[in-house]
Enzyme design. Structure first.
Site, mmCIF file in Angstrom:
data_model
loop_
_atom_site.group_PDB
_atom_site.id
_atom_site.type_symbol
_atom_site.label_atom_id
_atom_site.label_comp_id
_atom_site.label_asym_id
_atom_site.label_seq_id
_atom_site.Cartn_x
_atom_site.Cartn_y
_atom_site.Cartn_z
ATOM 1 N N GLY A 128 35.553 59.872 6.508
ATOM 2 C CA GLY A 128 36.226 58.753 5.861
ATOM 3 C C GLY A 128 37.730 58.872 5.883
ATOM 4 N N ALA A 155 33.931 61.794 2.762
ATOM 5 C CA ALA A 155 33.174 61.435 1.559
ATOM 6 C C ALA A 155 32.808 62.675 0.759
ATOM 7 C CB ALA A 155 31.916 60.662 1.940
ATOM 8 N N GLU A 197 29.752 62.289 11.343
ATOM 9 C CA GLU A 197 28.613 61.584 10.750
ATOM 10 C C GLU A 197 27.322 61.691 11.556
ATOM 11 O OE1 GLU A 197 32.242 59.749 8.890
ATOM 12 O OE2 GLU A 197 31.672 60.447 10.889
ATOM 13 N N GLU A 204 38.731 57.263 8.976
ATOM 14 C CA GLU A 204 38.569 55.810 8.853
ATOM 15 C C GLU A 204 39.706 55.194 8.041
ATOM 16 O OE1 GLU A 204 34.113 54.525 9.072
ATOM 17 O OE2 GLU A 204 34.230 56.201 7.663
#
Length: 259
Positions: free
Chosen positions: A110, A65, A133, A113
């Site tokens: 991310g 992110a 995270e 992910e």
């Protein structure tokens, strides 16, 4: 300003590129929206049989992110509502066509992910993976905690998620996070070869095979076996199945049409 996501198609392959190399392809709102649109467009294109997702620039696939977007903290209610209705990752789950993640350099947060939402992950030997995270006081937000254990198992998943440790490509392959590992200068060619090999197969069979394998993660064995039989039955009288049989008998390459 350049487009945050690029897409070009040819030879049955849609090549989708995360295009913020100056930010190590960090995810911002514009990129998330554009990525969702690109996946949907490729899925709707009858000429496309396989999707390839890659990152622009020398530094990596995706650094996660974009922290510049986190200048203000929303209320818990606003945050949850935004995540519940955030559909940018949903096209990956809805796609019937195979999606290949071609990963080099940094694949963090991310980025991991997104890679996990793809069907096959091929990586270069310089790739590095991490889910940092928890060190930032949060947890994964678009499926990392759910998809990772399904891919690598509970122990490896908890190790990555709880420590935030960076995992080199060789270890990522050993734990099953990536299925193929190649030299950095061979990644583009190896990805194209893999995508072309899948694109050359009967697309309905490929789609049904993907559906059956994906369902195996959630269904009890007996239900999964029934789904497999049902899907196999639907393929029996397709033109491509009959063409494959004819080509085998006639000792020639098959000519598949997707019907």
């Amino acid at each position: 300003m350049s487009d945050p996501v690029l897409m070009e198609s040819g030879g049955g392959i849609a090549r989708i590129t995360l295009n913020r190399p100056e930010a190590r392809n960090a995810l911002n709102a514009a990129m998330r929206d554009a990525l969702a649109r690109a996946i949907r467009a490729a899925e709707a294109d009858g000429a496309v049989r396989v999707l390839v997702l890659r990152g622009a620039g020398p530094h990596g696939f995706c650094a996660g992110a974009d922290i510049k977007e986190f200048t203000e903290v929303p209320s818990p209610t606003e945050f949850r509502q935004s995540r519940v209705h955030d559909s940018w990752i949903r096209p990956f789950d809805e796609a019937r066509k195979p999606i290949i993640a071609s990963i080099h350099g940094h694949c963090l947060g991310g980025g991991v992910e997104i890679a996990l939402a793809c069907d096959i992950r091929i990586a270069s030997e310089d790739a590095v993976f991490a889910l940092p995270e928890t060190g930032l006081g949060v947890i994964t937000g678009v499926g990392g905690s759910q998809r990772l254990p399904r891919v690598v198992g509970l122990g490896h998943a908890l190790d990555m998620i709880l420590t935030g440790e960076r995992v080199p490509a060789a270890r990522a392959q050993a734990m099953g996070l990536v299925s193929r590992l190649v030299a950095p200068d061979a990644l583009a060619g190896a990805t194209e070869e893999l995508a072309a090999r899948i694109a050359a197969r009967p697309p309905m069979a490929v789609a049904f095979a993907k559906e059956a394998v994906r369902a195996a993660q959630d269904l009890p064995l007996r239900e999964g076996m029934k789904l497999e039989v049902d899907l196999s039955t639907l393929l029996l009288n397709t033109e491509d199945r009959l063409e494959a049989a004819r080509a085998f008998r006639e000792k020639r390459p098959s000519r598949f049409t997707g019907r």
